[in-house]
Design a protein around this motif. Sequence first.
Motif, mmCIF file in Angstrom:
data_model
loop_
_atom_site.group_PDB
_atom_site.id
_atom_site.type_symbol
_atom_site.label_atom_id
_atom_site.label_comp_id
_atom_site.label_asym_id
_atom_site.label_seq_id
_atom_site.Cartn_x
_atom_site.Cartn_y
_atom_site.Cartn_z
ATOM 1 N N THR A 91 39.379 29.913 15.864
ATOM 2 C CA THR A 91 38.921 28.522 15.872
ATOM 3 C C THR A 91 39.770 27.663 16.789
ATOM 4 N N THR A 92 41.077 27.850 16.671
ATOM 5 C CA THR A 92 41.980 27.027 17.488
ATOM 6 C C THR A 92 42.168 27.596 18.875
ATOM 7 N N GLY A 93 41.770 28.845 19.007
ATOM 8 C CA GLY A 93 41.958 29.487 20.309
ATOM 9 C C GLY A 93 43.390 29.908 20.572
ATOM 10 N N PHE A 94 44.190 30.078 19.448
ATOM 11 C CA PHE A 94 45.602 30.438 19.614
ATOM 12 C C PHE A 94 45.749 31.957 19.672
ATOM 13 N N ASP A 95 46.404 32.416 20.686
ATOM 14 C CA ASP A 95 46.695 33.847 20.850
ATOM 15 C C ASP A 95 48.220 33.987 20.883
ATOM 16 N N PRO A 96 48.824 34.536 19.800
ATOM 17 C CA PRO A 96 50.284 34.600 19.743
ATOM 18 C C PRO A 96 50.899 35.249 20.967
ATOM 19 N N GLU A 97 50.307 36.344 21.413
ATOM 20 C CA GLU A 97 50.880 37.035 22.565
ATOM 21 C C GLU A 97 50.441 36.397 23.881
ATOM 22 N N GLY A 98 49.204 35.916 23.888
ATOM 23 C CA GLY A 98 48.697 35.357 25.144
ATOM 24 C C GLY A 98 49.347 34.047 25.505
ATOM 25 N N ASP A 99 49.678 33.200 24.466
ATOM 26 C CA ASP A 99 50.262 31.903 24.744
ATOM 27 C C ASP A 99 51.749 31.975 25.079
ATOM 28 N N LEU A 100 52.370 33.160 24.864
ATOM 29 C CA LEU A 100 53.764 33.320 25.223
ATOM 30 C C LEU A 100 53.870 33.964 26.591
ATOM 31 N N ASP A 101 54.520 33.267 27.478
ATOM 32 C CA ASP A 101 54.694 33.891 28.792
ATOM 33 C C ASP A 101 55.782 34.948 28.702
ATOM 34 N N ALA A 102 55.952 35.718 29.738
ATOM 35 C CA ALA A 102 56.892 36.832 29.753
ATOM 36 C C ALA A 102 58.326 36.370 29.540
ATOM 37 N N ALA A 103 58.696 35.251 30.116
ATOM 38 C CA ALA A 103 60.072 34.759 29.998
ATOM 39 C C ALA A 103 60.398 34.396 28.552
ATOM 40 N N ALA A 104 59.466 33.713 27.865
ATOM 41 C CA ALA A 104 59.701 33.337 26.480
ATOM 42 C C ALA A 104 59.791 34.558 25.582
#
Length: 203
Positions: free
Chosen positions: A7-20
Amino acid sequence: MTTDDETTGFDPEGDLDAAALDALKAENAALKDQALRYAAEAENTKRRAEREMNDARAYAIQKFARDLLGVADNLARAMQHAPTDAADPLVKNLAIGLEMTEKELTAAFERNGLKKIDPAKGTRFDPNFHQAMMEQPSDEVAGGGVIQVLQAGYELFGRIVRPAMVIVAAKGSKGPEAPEGHGAANPYAAHDEDAGGSVDTTA
């Protein structure tokens, strides 16, 4: 049916870039390493406390043991002059009683970790366990060897309570090469810096 993430469109892995993600992994590794260090430090502290407690128990009787050595010395002197072959049964029984008492006292010492240092004739002088009272020439013992024990020494759990007082063969004395050994029952006894004086036994 949709989930909250959909619903929110949150992707735990997708929203984290490689550096984070790398930063989180590094932080996790650091915390894990810190936890291991704390655990190791706690274990070392526990072992150190146990060792100190054991040492305290082991050497708590050291002064008492040292005081008893005078009793053992006097008993040994009495034994040397006891007429075990006396015709008088009372005197003979007294000598036997002294011998039995001396054996029981020695056994009691050993049961509590106090062991005699009584080097055999010819044993090489060891300043860690022996105290040289004098030097004298000898035709039977090589230079640096023990000629005679004047007073037996004692060790308590490997720590010297009293060094053996000995007469040492002087330089140039003839005799078989003196073997190593200090006459103590404990072969892995720790050396004590305060035990015995040293003499120059270099041939």
